[in-house]
Design a protein around this motif. Sequence first.
Motif, PDB file in Angstrom:
ATOM      1  N   HIS A   1       0.829  -1.198   0.000  1.00 36.76           N
ATOM      2  CA  HIS A   1       0.000   0.000   0.000  1.00 36.76           C
ATOM      3  C   HIS A   1       0.866   1.252   0.000  1.00 36.76           C
ATOM      4  CE1 HIS A   1      -3.670  -2.327   0.808  1.00 36.76           C
ATOM      5  NE2 HIS A   1      -2.857  -3.100   1.527  1.00 36.76           N
ATOM      6  N   ILE A   2       0.276   2.356  -0.453  1.00 36.56           N
ATOM      7  CA  ILE A   2       0.915   3.665  -0.390  1.00 36.56           C
ATOM      8  C   ILE A   2       0.303   4.433   0.772  1.00 36.56           C
ATOM      9  CG2 ILE A   2       1.397   5.823  -1.592  1.00 36.56           C
ATOM     10  CD1 ILE A   2       2.799   3.409  -2.807  1.00 36.56           C
ATOM     11  N   LEU A   3       1.140   4.914   1.668  1.00 36.09           N
ATOM     12  CA  LEU A   3       0.692   5.628   2.862  1.00 36.09           C
ATOM     13  C   LEU A   3       1.008   7.109   2.750  1.00 36.09           C
ATOM     14  CD1 LEU A   3       1.964   3.232   5.691  1.00 36.09           C
ATOM     15  CD2 LEU A   3      -0.188   3.125   4.419  1.00 36.09           C
ATOM     16  N   TYR A   4       0.039   7.927   3.146  1.00 41.70           N
ATOM     17  CA  TYR A   4       0.205   9.378   3.188  1.00 41.70           C
ATOM     18  C   TYR A   4       0.063   9.837   4.641  1.00 41.70           C
ATOM     19  CZ  TYR A   4      -0.311   9.029  -1.867  1.00 41.70           C
ATOM     20  OH  TYR A   4      -0.130   8.689  -3.182  1.00 41.70           O
ATOM     21  N   PRO A   5       0.527  11.053   4.966  1.00 40.79           N
ATOM     22  CA  PRO A   5       0.412  11.519   6.349  1.00 40.79           C
ATOM     23  C   PRO A   5      -0.996  11.341   6.909  1.00 40.79           C
ATOM     24  CG  PRO A   5       1.794  13.012   5.115  1.00 40.79           C
ATOM     25  CD  PRO A   5       1.237  12.034   4.109  1.00 40.79           C
ATOM     26  N   GLY A   6      -1.047  10.772   8.093  1.00 39.60           N
ATOM     27  CA  GLY A   6      -2.332  10.450   8.729  1.00 39.60           C
ATOM     28  C   GLY A   6      -2.757   9.008   8.533  1.00 39.60           C
ATOM     29  N   ASP A   7      -2.098   8.282   7.623  1.00 37.28           N
ATOM     30  CA  ASP A   7      -2.434   6.877   7.375  1.00 37.28           C
ATOM     31  C   ASP A   7      -1.703   5.962   8.354  1.00 37.28           C
ATOM     32  OD1 ASP A   7      -3.946   7.724   5.252  1.00 37.28           O
ATOM     33  OD2 ASP A   7      -2.522   7.093   3.709  1.00 37.28           O
ATOM     34  N   LEU A   8      -2.312   4.803   8.593  1.00 41.69           N
ATOM     35  CA  LEU A   8      -1.718   3.769   9.440  1.00 41.69           C
ATOM     36  C   LEU A   8      -1.772   2.432   8.717  1.00 41.69           C
ATOM     37  CD1 LEU A   8      -3.671   5.733  11.423  1.00 41.69           C
ATOM     38  CD2 LEU A   8      -2.502   4.382  13.164  1.00 41.69           C
ATOM     39  N   ILE A   9      -0.854   1.547   9.086  1.00 41.47           N
ATOM     40  CA  ILE A   9      -0.873   0.182   8.559  1.00 41.47           C
ATOM     41  C   ILE A   9      -0.457  -0.760   9.678  1.00 41.47           C
ATOM     42  CG2 ILE A   9       1.513   0.297   7.698  1.00 41.47           C
ATOM     43  CD1 ILE A   9       0.649  -1.524   5.378  1.00 41.47           C
ATOM     44  N   VAL A  10      -1.075  -1.945   9.718  1.00 42.65           N
ATOM     45  CA  VAL A  10      -0.714  -2.947  10.708  1.00 42.65           C
ATOM     46  C   VAL A  10       0.115  -4.036  10.042  1.00 42.65           C
ATOM     47  CG1 VAL A  10      -2.857  -4.282  10.389  1.00 42.65           C
ATOM     48  CG2 VAL A  10      -1.568  -4.464  12.537  1.00 42.65           C
ATOM     49  N   PHE A  11       1.182  -4.454  10.717  1.00 34.83           N
ATOM     50  CA  PHE A  11       2.006  -5.575  10.287  1.00 34.83           C
ATOM     51  C   PHE A  11       1.788  -6.705  11.297  1.00 34.83           C
ATOM     52  CE2 PHE A  11       4.951  -2.001   8.828  1.00 34.83           C
ATOM     53  CZ  PHE A  11       4.455  -2.009   7.536  1.00 34.83           C
ATOM     54  N   PRO A  12       1.068  -7.754  10.908  1.00 38.66           N
ATOM     55  CA  PRO A  12       0.795  -8.835  11.860  1.00 38.66           C
ATOM     56  C   PRO A  12       2.081  -9.480  12.379  1.00 38.66           C
ATOM     57  CG  PRO A  12      -0.681  -8.971   9.971  1.00 38.66           C
ATOM     58  CD  PRO A  12       0.359  -7.950   9.628  1.00 38.66           C
ATOM     59  N   ARG A  13       1.977  -9.993  13.561  1.00 33.00           N
ATOM     60  CA  ARG A  13       3.117 -10.585  14.257  1.00 33.00           C
ATOM     61  C   ARG A  13       3.828 -11.631  13.398  1.00 33.00           C
ATOM     62  NH1 ARG A  13       2.534 -13.755  20.075  1.00 33.00           N
ATOM     63  NH2 ARG A  13       4.610 -14.696  20.124  1.00 33.00           N
ATOM     64  N   GLY A  14       5.144 -11.474  13.297  1.00 37.67           N
ATOM     65  CA  GLY A  14       5.979 -12.471  12.646  1.00 37.67           C
ATOM     66  C   GLY A  14       6.014 -12.419  11.137  1.00 37.67           C
ATOM     67  N   LEU A  15       5.234 -11.531  10.496  1.00 42.66           N
ATOM     68  CA  LEU A  15       5.195 -11.513   9.030  1.00 42.66           C
ATOM     69  C   LEU A  15       6.254 -10.565   8.459  1.00 42.66           C
ATOM     70  CD1 LEU A  15       1.403 -11.644   8.105  1.00 42.66           C
ATOM     71  CD2 LEU A  15       3.032 -13.510   8.547  1.00 42.66           C
ATOM     72  N   LEU A  16       6.780 -10.951   7.305  1.00 39.29           N
ATOM     73  CA  LEU A  16       7.797 -10.165   6.615  1.00 39.29           C
ATOM     74  C   LEU A  16       7.195  -8.848   6.129  1.00 39.29           C
ATOM     75  CD1 LEU A  16      10.749 -10.340   5.412  1.00 39.29           C
ATOM     76  CD2 LEU A  16       9.645 -11.096   3.294  1.00 39.29           C
ATOM     77  N   HIS A  17       7.856  -7.717   6.432  1.00 40.17           N
ATOM     78  CA  HIS A  17       7.323  -6.410   6.020  1.00 40.17           C
ATOM     79  C   HIS A  17       8.461  -5.418   5.776  1.00 40.17           C
ATOM     80  CE1 HIS A  17       7.686  -6.219  10.427  1.00 40.17           C
ATOM     81  NE2 HIS A  17       7.870  -4.908  10.294  1.00 40.17           N
ATOM     82  N   PHE A  18       8.105  -4.275   5.200  1.00 38.24           N
ATOM     83  CA  PHE A  18       9.097  -3.265   4.848  1.00 38.24           C
ATOM     84  C   PHE A  18       8.412  -1.918   4.731  1.00 38.24           C
ATOM     85  CE2 PHE A  18       6.985  -3.714   0.917  1.00 38.24           C
ATOM     86  CZ  PHE A  18       7.235  -2.574   0.173  1.00 38.24           C
ATOM     87  N   GLU A  19       9.235  -0.846   4.691  1.00 37.03           N
ATOM     88  CA  GLU A  19       8.758   0.496   4.344  1.00 37.03           C
ATOM     89  C   GLU A  19       9.794   1.157   3.435  1.00 37.03           C
ATOM     90  OE1 GLU A  19       9.390   0.804   8.330  1.00 37.03           O
ATOM     91  OE2 GLU A  19       8.226  -1.023   8.054  1.00 37.03           O
ATOM     92  N   LEU A  20       9.329   1.864   2.407  1.00 38.05           N
ATOM     93  CA  LEU A  20      10.196   2.558   1.456  1.00 38.05           C
ATOM     94  C   LEU A  20       9.623   3.950   1.200  1.00 38.05           C
ATOM     95  CD1 LEU A  20      12.402   2.688  -0.818  1.00 38.05           C
ATOM     96  CD2 LEU A  20      10.730   1.593  -2.328  1.00 38.05           C
ATOM     97  N   ASN A  21      10.455   4.966   1.354  1.00 38.89           N
ATOM     98  CA  ASN A  21      10.017   6.334   1.092  1.00 38.89           C
ATOM     99  C   ASN A  21      10.085   6.599  -0.405  1.00 38.89           C
ATOM    100  OD1 ASN A  21       9.480   9.045   0.979  1.00 38.89           O
ATOM    101  ND2 ASN A  21      11.057   9.677   2.426  1.00 38.89           N
ATOM    102  N   VAL A  22       8.936   6.652  -1.054  1.00 37.08           N
ATOM    103  CA  VAL A  22       8.893   6.856  -2.502  1.00 37.08           C
ATOM    104  C   VAL A  22       8.642   8.326  -2.850  1.00 37.08           C
ATOM    105  CG1 VAL A  22       8.185   4.506  -3.040  1.00 37.08           C
ATOM    106  CG2 VAL A  22       6.437   6.225  -2.519  1.00 37.08           C
ATOM    107  N   GLY A  23       8.594   9.190  -1.841  1.00 34.68           N
ATOM    108  CA  GLY A  23       8.323  10.610  -2.074  1.00 34.68           C
ATOM    109  C   GLY A  23       9.585  11.440  -2.184  1.00 34.68           C
ATOM    110  N   THR A  24       9.409  12.742  -2.104  1.00 33.90           N
ATOM    111  CA  THR A  24      10.515  13.693  -2.241  1.00 33.90           C
ATOM    112  C   THR A  24      10.853  14.369  -0.911  1.00 33.90           C
ATOM    113  OG1 THR A  24       8.967  15.456  -2.857  1.00 33.90           O
ATOM    114  CG2 THR A  24       9.940  14.177  -4.650  1.00 33.90           C
ATOM    115  N   GLU A  25      10.113  14.041   0.156  1.00 33.91           N
ATOM    116  CA  GLU A  25      10.356  14.634   1.465  1.00 33.91           C
ATOM    117  C   GLU A  25      10.712  13.555   2.480  1.00 33.91           C
ATOM    118  OE1 GLU A  25       6.917  16.750   2.686  1.00 33.91           O
ATOM    119  OE2 GLU A  25       6.775  17.967   0.866  1.00 33.91           O
ATOM    120  N   THR A  26      11.507  13.937   3.462  1.00 39.50           N
ATOM    121  CA  THR A  26      11.826  13.009   4.548  1.00 39.50           C
ATOM    122  C   THR A  26      10.541  12.556   5.225  1.00 39.50           C
ATOM    123  OG1 THR A  26      14.006  13.977   4.961  1.00 39.50           O
ATOM    124  CG2 THR A  26      12.985  12.775   6.780  1.00 39.50           C
TER     125      THR A  26
END
Length: 256
Positions: free
Chosen positions: A158-183
Motif C-alpha cells: 500500500h501507499i501511505l500518506y500523512p495520517g495513514d496507518l498500517i498494521v504488520f501482523p506478528r511475525g510476518l515479513l514487512h518493509f517500508e520505502l520512502n517513494v516521495g521527495t520529502e523526509t
Amino acid sequence: MVHGMVMLVFIYSTCLLLVQRVEAADPDPLVDFSANATTPVFRNIFANGDVSIGSGGVRAALDIGKFPGLTSEGLTVVQFKMVPCGENVPHTHPRATELLSLISGGPLQAGFVDTKGYDICNLMQIIIGFAYVLDGYVNPFPDILLLDHLTAGQAQIHILYPGDLIVFPRGLLHFELNVGTETAFYLSALNSQNPGTLDAAGAVLQLPERAAAIAFNQDIATVGALKSQRPYNEPPTLEAAKPGVCVPGQLISTTV
C-alpha cells in the motif's frame, strides 16, 4: 432453514469465545508502574533512545534499559526519519504485531507478505455457505470466497500518506520505502517490550552457502559475493537505494 439458523448462532458463539481468549504478546503486568522507573516520561528519543543512523535515515527505538517505565507494560515504540528512497529493509518481529503511523513527509510504500492461514470463523462461514447453496438457499456469506483463503504468500502492498496507518501482523515479513521527495517521519508501536527484529535477507545469508543458493536459485559463487556485500543488519538501520533503483517522487505505485 432452521438448521441453518442454528449453525449461524453456533458460528458467532464460537467466534466470540475465541476472541475472548486472545492474549497479548507479553504477560499481563504484575504492577501498575515499575519500581525501577523514576518517571513515565521519556524525552527526545532521537537523542536519548537506541539510535542507529544509516544511509537511508535515522531510527530511534526504546527498550526497558533506556526507559524502565516500559517494564511489563507489553509495548515499545520506534520512531523514524527516512530520507527519500530510503528503506527499512524487509524484516520480521517474531514476538510482536506492529502498528505504523505516517506523521509527515513521504509517501511511503509499505506492506507485508501473509501466509493466508485459516481464520476459524471465516472457515466456518465458508462451510455453512456451501451448505446453504447445496440446500437451495442463498449463501448468507457471499463476500467470503474459498479461494481467498487458499492463496499463500500474498503481498499486501500500500501507499501511505500523512495520517495513514498500517498494521504488520506478528511475525510476518514487512518493509517500508520512502517513494516521495520529502523526509518521512513516522512511528511504530509494537505490542511487546522486546519484539525482536530479524533481518530477512541477512538471515538467509547467514545460512550455509549451499542452503542459501538453493533458496535464491543461484550458484554458490553468487551467494558468496552477496554475503561479502550484505552483512546482517544489526543494529537495524535504514538503507538508501543504489542509484537507478529508486527516483524520489517517481513510480509511486503498489506494483513497483
